[in-house]
Structures are given as structure tokens and as C-alpha cells.
Write a protein that holds these residues in place. Structure first.
Motif, short mmCIF file in Angstrom:
data_model
loop_
_atom_site.label_atom_id
_atom_site.label_comp_id
_atom_site.label_asym_id
_atom_site.label_seq_id
_atom_site.Cartn_x
_atom_site.Cartn_y
_atom_site.Cartn_z
N GLN A 514 41.06 39.13 42.10
CA GLN A 514 40.95 38.59 41.02
C GLN A 514 39.58 37.78 40.78
OE1 GLN A 514 44.05 38.22 42.43
NE2 GLN A 514 45.47 38.74 41.06
N HIS A 516 38.57 34.66 42.91
CA HIS A 516 38.99 33.49 43.27
C HIS A 516 37.72 32.76 43.90
CE1 HIS A 516 43.62 33.14 43.00
NE2 HIS A 516 42.87 33.65 41.45
N THR A 519 34.92 31.49 40.72
CA THR A 519 35.64 31.16 40.40
C THR A 519 36.01 29.70 40.58
OG1 THR A 519 37.49 32.19 39.86
CG2 THR A 519 36.15 32.93 38.75
N SER A 556 47.71 30.83 39.08
CA SER A 556 46.86 30.24 39.21
C SER A 556 45.36 29.34 38.85
CB SER A 556 44.81 31.52 40.52
OG SER A 556 45.69 32.44 41.44
N THR A 557 44.64 29.65 37.97
CA THR A 557 43.95 28.75 36.94
C THR A 557 44.17 27.26 36.47
OG1 THR A 557 42.11 30.59 36.67
CG2 THR A 557 42.52 28.73 35.08
N VAL A 747 44.60 33.86 31.98
CA VAL A 747 43.92 35.00 31.74
C VAL A 747 44.68 36.58 31.88
CG1 VAL A 747 41.79 35.67 32.21
CG2 VAL A 747 42.84 35.92 30.40
O1 CDP Z 1 46.50 34.34 38.77
P1 CDP Z 1 45.40 35.34 38.64
O2 CDP Z 1 44.91 34.09 39.63
O3 CDP Z 1 45.98 36.52 38.47
O4 CDP Z 1 45.07 34.88 36.62
P2 CDP Z 1 44.68 33.57 36.40
O5 CDP Z 1 44.82 32.26 36.47
O6 CDP Z 1 44.59 34.04 34.72
O7 CDP Z 1 43.07 33.94 36.76
C1 CDP Z 1 42.31 35.54 37.40
C2 CDP Z 1 40.92 35.60 36.69
O8 CDP Z 1 40.32 35.09 35.96
C3 CDP Z 1 40.35 33.97 37.91
O9 CDP Z 1 39.15 33.92 38.52
C4 CDP Z 1 40.22 32.38 36.99
O10 CDP Z 1 39.59 32.07 37.74
C5 CDP Z 1 39.93 34.01 36.03
N1 CDP Z 1 39.46 32.73 34.46
C6 CDP Z 1 38.93 32.18 34.46
O11 CDP Z 1 37.55 32.68 34.79
N2 CDP Z 1 38.54 31.93 32.63
C7 CDP Z 1 39.72 31.28 32.04
N3 CDP Z 1 40.14 30.43 32.03
C8 CDP Z 1 40.99 31.98 33.26
C9 CDP Z 1 40.81 32.63 34.17
#
Ligand code: CDP
Length: 795
Positions: A514, A516, A519, A556-557, A747
């Protein structure tokens, strides 16, 4: 081109902060073949483990004879349940408190279940050895269907559970049964539809694997494993094995996709670790593809009946559903303990509905255990499918445009925070804006006209337009309501700024692709005015990282991202003290400027200092009485979950001669609150939509009546490739989460959750004028052709 109408909240300031399309740091190693996966781990003297698996779905084991295997050159050991019993490791607890065999002691309960293990000097020898283990089975009648399993005369699967007399696992309900029944009685219109969310497999490209590496010198067990949740896995390993937790280290290196598949603990992990402990040599176990699909956590397998009660002008009064869940041979789902049906509670979706009631029963069958959260927050995918399909069914019954029903029933922006009829608290949303944008991008009105023309002209290819205006629930905890095996679902981040102003950030979550490492660095860059290239993000090592609950359910976020922001702000507070010392000013006069990323004296912007200079100060000129160093840690227990949402519009062409479905247009508008990296988000959306297409059109783990897996390899379990994927048009709106420190929601799973109902709605829509109200997934050409035929539309 991204069609988002709203400006980003932050602009990133050119340092790689929030909202900037920073290229993924991890791609350097991934695209140059330098990733380091479990199968890349090679240790001196490493042995290899292959599992002997049962060809039968239900059978008593009469004898296991490993002598022919032991006679082979290079075979070191043949392990059976009897050997593991000695260490109390023949069984293990599942995440839902059931007991699963590590190696079968008595009775096989699903095809390909683990019966014995062969440990050898080389993988090929281990594989040949596994074929030479002679197992005598007394074959029993299997039951693979959940309905059949609950019949009185069904074979009893779990004889190992004391006093168990049937295959029933649990019943669960939510909402107000009586109020819902009343609404149904009084409604002008009621609709009902049965729908099966078929058994899927997350099918990550990297299968599961582990290298157990016991060091007798240090009396320490290291397990390199494909884990989405290394810390909780260490805790469980400690509880099950009796090895003290600080003497266990779980390392989760690069993980090649998880999608929920790598949340449970599988027998192979335990055998590799136990064999290494017993033999005092490293032992590697890596699954083959068919082992992965046939035995590790499946997803979905929910048989649902949906009902809606409404007024004749389309106001939804109540929604009701009854579900039968097939959990396989063990209750090994991966849900927070208090939610046996995951987050199915939000089955009222994006709509303001007064009354709702869901009831669910779960059954054991002679199939692989699972019910894991495949790229979703536990059972939210099934809930979203149910409500988004039912809204379409209602629209067709009332003969109104499905957008009209949605608009009439959406929870309005001013209603947030909104409490759903099942008691869940939605943080924020603006569903209509997302729908408006999606409709505009999809040229909705034009396609509706074209659809009508084709019907009038008796065209060979029908046009269908499907919509899904889903809402999601991601970011489990809070700890008091959500736990995994008793451990509260918080998450963590630790930030260390080094003397030269560079930073190491460690998080409790575990990326599986993803991004991390990029981000999470962007969050720190934003909050501390650092350059994103000066920050390295680490994860996946329980010896060094702060405790966290891992990555799944897009948490995660919302959780570790929040921890990262809060830890950054703690560093910022300390930085102000040092800045005051360096600038010879009062601490209360020090201000931080987000734009420049610098700290300055109030009213005197030229008296400023950067975080790099502050870092030097913290180590080389620390104010008297201050603790040296510049670091912070935060364990974040979210006050609530976040509720990302979106509107997807899918236009399909359905061939009346072949039943083939072609995607004509695929628009996805997502809202995940404030966005950290739009490019990473778009990648997440594309991948998730591809998986949604796989779900709707192709994927299904199937069994025959004898319990043989007939969809257990990539010849039969069809994954979408670039050939099946259309061009996606993505757009976004931004509705920040009011309780998240940076206003972000998750997301990653939205597209997988939100797209299947849009796709099914589109295919149904193409045939709705002839009375078709539902088509089951996967909508392969034969399934679609049959629906066409029944409706008198086939050519
Ligand atoms: O827990 P998981 O990483 O699968 O899911 P997530 O929290 O939705 O994040 C997926 C990727 O999208 C991560 O690299 C997040 O940092 C990024 N993301 C983002 O850039 N902006 C957001 N509002 C949500 C997620």
C-alpha cells in the motif's frame, strides 16, 4: 484526468507533505527485483518443510506411516500430530476462539487439510517425501453446503467439540426486529431478493510462508513470516507455545499482497516454527498456489435475503436481512472478537432509514475455514452489496431512476455525526455531491437515452447502467469495542529525529504493497516541515517496532496514520522548547509555520529555525534541565471509526447472443477525507476495482458434492488480468473526518467493497425492462446468457 472539484486541504509545500504525488520510495527495490520476501530468506543449514494434505474432505485417519519417506536421502523428519502433542502444539486457537488442528490427529474436516509434515534438506526432496507418507483414511460423508449442514441428518463435522450435536456455530442479530416488522406491515411497497455472495479467495500473488529460526544460543525463536499483523502474531505464538514473548521475534519482510489472507495463523507457520525449535535448525515452509487457495482463509460465502419496505414515492422505511454464513470446518474468521459478523451492522449504507434488522446464522461445513476480511472491513463488503443491490431492486419495482431513490434517502451532510438504526456513528459524509460528480463524469443522461434507443431498436447488445453509492466503515478500534484475541485495536508510531535532522519512523502496521513507506513519511514531512526524502519508515519487526494490530480493513491511515500525526506533533512541541533556546526567545512566543515548515518568533518571521537546526540543538546544545534527544511515540486509540464513501457508475454492454459483458464506462468517485498521496490513492482504487471486477465477473471457490475443491487453482479460480480490466475514470470529493488528526479516512478497500454491486446493478439494468431483478455473481457469460434466455432476450 482526475475530476475532483474540491481543492486539497493542504498543498504539500513542495517538501512531499500531505496532498503531494510523491513517487513511492519502495518502488526502487520492487521494480529492480530487490524486494525481500519470505521465500528470499536463506539461512545457513536451512531445512524445508512440505505438508502432507488429505485428498478427502471428511475422513478418519487410521494410520500414518512415514517410514518410506524417512528412508529417502535428505529427509530429516516426518512430523505428525502425535509429535506435536508432546509440545502441546497439535492444535491451535483460531482468532474466533475455536480450536483448529495444526496437524490432524483424528479426523480430516476439509480437503487438503494438513495431515503430516516432511522436513528435508531440500524442497524437492521434501515434496517427494510428502508423497511417500502413507496415510490410511476411513472416508466419511462430507457436507459442503451451509443449508445442508444444518439439516438434522447432516454428518456431524466437529466431534472434537464436547457435547456438539450439530453443525451450527452461532446466531447473531442487530437492529430492532419489532419496529422493522411493523414498518414492513405498514409500507406501501415491499421488495425481497435472495443473493449469494460467493466464496472468494484473496489470492495474493505471494502465497503464505514462514522461516522458523530458533537460536539455541540466545534461546530465541525468530519467525520470518508473511504476516499482516506481526505483533499480535507474536503474542499468539507466545500464548500457544509457552515461549516467553520477549524470546520470540516475528519479522514480516516485504509482503506480496495480503488482502486479509495473511491475518490468520496457519498450520504451516506453526509447523515451521515448531520444527525449527525441535531440530534447532532453520526450517522454511512456503505454500504452492493451490495450497493457498484451497486451505488458507477464504472470504465471503454469505447467503443473504434482503428486504426493503418503502412508501410508494420511494422513501425507504425499513431494511431487513437474513443471512446464512458458511464458515468452513473451523470458525477461523478474522473479525474483532465482539463482532462475529464483522461490521455487517452498517447494512443500512448511505441511507437515513428508521428501522433495520439483521439476523445471521453460521454453519460448519467440510470446506476450508475462513470468512476473513478480503480487502474489506470484516463483513462490510457483504453489507454494502446487500443494500446497494436492494436499492436497485426497489427502484425497478417502483419504475423510477435509481438515482432518484438514492437522493431521496441519502443521509444529508448536516445530519452528521449520524447514528444509524443499528447504533453506529458515522463521522461525516456528503453522498449526493459524490453521486453528482460520478453521474456527470459518466455522461449518465446520454447513456440512459442510448439505453432506451437500443431497447426500441431491438439491438443485439443491450446497455446497462449500474450505480453504487456506498458508505464504508474503516479504522478499527476503538479499543473498547474492537479487539483481536483480546488485544485492543489501537495502533502506534515512533519518531526519532537524529542529530543531523534525518528521521526514522517506526509503525505498528504492516504494509503489503500500500505504500506506507512513502505516505507515512509524508505525514511526518507535513507535520514537521521536513523533506520527505529525509524520513525512513520501518515496520514488520517486533523486536524494534512499537506494538500495533497490523494492516487490514483499511485501518492503517485512520489509526497508525493518526498515531504518526500525533507523534509528530509531540516532536513539534519539544522542538519549540529547543527553538526557544536557540533563538533566545520565550517558548510561548515560538510559532510553527506550516507553509515554510519553520519555527519562528511571533511577530518576527525572520528570526526562524528549521527542524534540522533544532535537531542539532537537541543533541549538541540541549537546554539545561531538558531531556536530550528529539523523539516521540504515540499509541492511538481512535475515538470512532471513519466512514469513507463513494459513488461508482458502471456502463456495460450485454451481448444477447453470447452473454458476454463488456465495460463501456467505469467511473469511480471516492471520498477518503483529506488525501495524503493522490497518486497512491489512485493506485489503490485501480487495484481494488480490478478485484471488484474479479468478484463480480469471474471468481468463485467451488466444491463438488464430495468436498473436492473444483475452483482451487488459477486454471479454475479466474483472476482478472489486464485483458479484462477497462479504463477507469477516477474522481474525488473531500469530506474530512472531524475526529482524525489529519482529517483522513482509509481508502484501500473502498473500490473492492463498492464496485461489485455497481457492476451487478449494471448487468441487471440491461435486462430490467424484461423483468430481470437479479443475476448471481460471478456473472460469467453462461450465467448472463441464462438470465437473458429466461427473460426472453437471448438471441
Ligand atoms: O490499511 P491500508 O494501508 O490497507 O489502507 P489505507 O489506510 O486506506 O491506506 C492505503 C494507502 O493509501 C496508504 O498508503 C495510505 O497512506 C494512502 N492513503 C492516502 O494517501 N490518503 C488517505 N486519505 C487514505 C489513504
Amino acid at each position: 484526468e482526475d475530476g475532483g472539484p474540491q481543492p486539497e486541504k493542504h498543498c504539500g509545500h513542495g517538501r512531499g507533505g500531505m496532498g503531494e504525488e510523491v513517487r513511492r520510495k519502495e518502488d526502487q527495490r520492487f521494480i529492480t527485483g530487490r524486494g525481500n520476501y519470505v521465500d528470499d530468506v536463506k539461512k545457513p543449514g536451512m531445512l524445508h518443510c512440505e505438508l502432507v494434505r488429505s485428498p478427502h474432505a471428511h475422513a478418519r485417519i487410521e494410520e500414518i506411516d512415514g517410514s518410506r519417506a524417512m528412508d529417502m536421502d535428505g529427509v530429516v523428519a516426518v512430523l505428525t500430530a502425535e509429535d506435536l502433542l508432546e509440545y502441546d502444539l497439535a492444535t491451535m486457537p483460531t482468532l474466533m476462539d475455536d480450536t483448529q488442528d495444526v496437524l490432524v490427529n483424528d479426523k480430516v474436516k476439509f480437503q487438503s487439510q494438513e495431515v503430516a509434515a516432511v522436513i528435508a534438506e531440500d524442497r524437492y526432496v521434501a515434496k517427494d517425501g510428502a508423497e511417500k507418507v502413507d496415510v490410511t483414511y476411513d472416508v466419511l460423508d462430507p457436507v459442503v453446503d451451509a443449508d445442508d449442514a444444518l439439516e438434522d441428518d447432516a454428518p456431524l463435522i466437529r466431534e472434537d467439540i464436547e457435547d456438539k450435536e450439530d453443525n451450527h456455530i452461532f446466531d447473531w442479530e442487530t437492529g430492532d426486529e419489532e419496529a422493522t416488522a411493523q414498518a414492513f406491515e405498514e409500507a406501501d411497497v415491499t421488495v425481497e431478493e435472495e443473493m449469494f455472495y460467493q466464496r472468494l479467495h484473496p489470492a495474493p500473488i505471494e502465497t503464505c510462508g514462514a522461516v522458523g529460526d530458533y537460536d539455541p544460543g540466545k534461546d530465541k525463536l525468530t519467525v520470518h513470516m508473511t504476516s499482516q499483523a506481526p505483533h499480535i502474531h507474536r503474542t499468539l505464538f507466545a500464548q500457544v507455545s509457552g515461549i516467553p514473548e520477549h524470546k520470540i521475534r516475528i519479522v514480516s519482510p516485504d509482503v506480496g499482497g495480503g488482502f486479509g489472507n495473511k491475518v490468520p495463523i496457519y498450520p504451516g507457520y506453526v509447523v515451521a516454527a515448531a520444527a525449527s525449535y525441535v531440530l534447532e535448525q532453520p526450517v522454511k515452509w512456503v505454500e504452492e498456489r493451490s495450497e493457498n487457495i484451497q486451505t488458507t482463509g477464504f472470504a465471503r460465502d454469505y447467503d443473504m435475503t434482503g428486504e426493503i419496505a418503502a412508501t410508494e414515492d420511494g422513501e425507504i422505511l425499513a431494511v431487513r436481512t437474513d443471512v446464512l454464513a458458511n464458515h468452513g470446518a473451523y470458525n477461523a474468521a478474522a473479525q474483532p472478537s465482539k463482532f462475529p459478523a464483522g461490521f455487517f451492522n452498517i447494512f443500512t449504507g448511505s441511507y437515513d432509514i428508521d428501522a433495520a434488522y439483521a439476523s445471521l446464522s453460521a454453519a460448519y461445513t467440510n470446506t476450508a475455514p475462513g470468512g476473513i476480511a478480503y480487502r474489506c472491513s470484516f463483513r462490510v463488503t457483504e453489507a454494502v452489496y446487500l443494500i446497494e443491490r436492494m436499492v436497485k431492486v426497489l427502484a425497478d419495482e417502483l419504475e423510477v431512476d435509481p438515482t432518484e431513490i438514492r437522493r431521496k434517502n441519502f443521509i444529508q451532510p448536516e445530519q452528521f455525526p449520524y447514528e444509524s438504526p443499528t447504533g453506529w456513528n458515522y463521522d461525516s459524509g456528503d453522498y449526493e455531491s459524490a453521486l453528482d460528480l460520478a453521474l456527470e463524469m459518466a455522461e449518465y443522461e446520454e447513456y440512459r437515452e442510448e439505453q432506451q434507443r437500443r431497447i426500441e431498436n431491438d439491438a443485439d447488445k443491450l446497455l446497462g447502467i449500474g450505480i453504487s453509492s456506498f458508505t464504508e466503515v474503516v479504522g478499527a478500534g476503538p479499543g473498547k469495542t474492537c479487539d483481536i484475541a483480546g488485544v485492543e485495536m489501537f495502533d502506534s508510531a515512533e519518531i526519532r529525529i537524529h542529530p543531523t535532522g534525518k528521521a526514522t519512523v517506526r509503525v505498528g502496521v504492516q504494509t503489503q504493497g500500500q505504500g506506507h513507506e512513502t505516505t507515512f513519511a509524508q505525514i511526518v514531512a507535513e507535520e514537521l516541515g521536513m523533506d520527505v526524502d529525509d524520513i525512513v519508515v520501518e515496520h514488520g519487526d517486533t523486536d524494534t517496532d512499537p506494538y500495533g494490530l497490523g494492516t487490514y480493513g483499511s485501518r492503517s491511515t485512520p489509526v497508525a496514520g493518526a498515531a504518526t500525526a500525533v507523534a509528530s506533533r509531540k516532536v513539534r512541541d519539544k522542538a519549540k522548547t529547543i527553538a526557544a533556546n536557540e533563538l533566545e526567545a520565550d517558548e510561548g512566543d515560538i510559532e510553527w509555520d506550516r507553509e515554510s515548515g519553520e519555527f519562528h518568533v511571533a511577530g518576527a518571521p525572520d528570526r526562524s529555525i528549521t527542524i534540522t537546526e533544532i535537531a542539532a540543538g537537541a543533541y549538541m546544545n540541549n537546554p539545561a534541565g531538558e531531556e536530550p534527544g528529539l523523539e516521540a511515540v504515540n499509541y492511538y486509540d481512535p475515538p470512532e471509526m471513519t466512514y469513507p464513501f463513494g459513488s461508482y457508475v458502471v456502463v456495460v454492454e450485454v451481448d444477447r447472443e453470447t452473454g458476454e459483458v463488456e465495460f463501456e464506462k467505469f467511473v469511480a468517485v471516492d471520498d477518503c477525507g483529506n488525501r495524503i498521496n493522490p497518486m497512491v490513492i489512485e493506485g489503490q482504487i485501480h487495484g481494488g476495482l480490478a478485484q471488484g471486477i474479479g468478484t463480480a465477473m469471474m471468481e468463485h471457490v467451488t466444491y463438488d458434492d464430495n468436498g473436492n475443491v473444483t475452483g482451487g487453482d488459477f486454471m479454475n479460480y479466474l483472476l482478472p488480468t489486464a485483458m479484462e480490466i477497462p479504463e477507469f475514470e477516477t474522481g474525488h470529493t473531500v469530506t474530512p473526518s472531524p475526529h482524525h488528526p489529519i482529517g483522513a479516512k482509509g481508502v484501500g478497500e473502498s473500490p473492492t467493497v463498492g464496485s461489485p454491486p455497481a457492476i451487478v446493478n449494471a448487468v441487471v439494468d440491461a435486462m430490467a425492462h424484461a423483468g430481470v431483478s437479479h443475476v448471481e455473481m460471478p456473472m460469467t457469460p453462461d450465467v448472463v446468457w441464462e438470465a437473458l434466455d429466461e427473460a426472453g432476450l437471448a438471441q
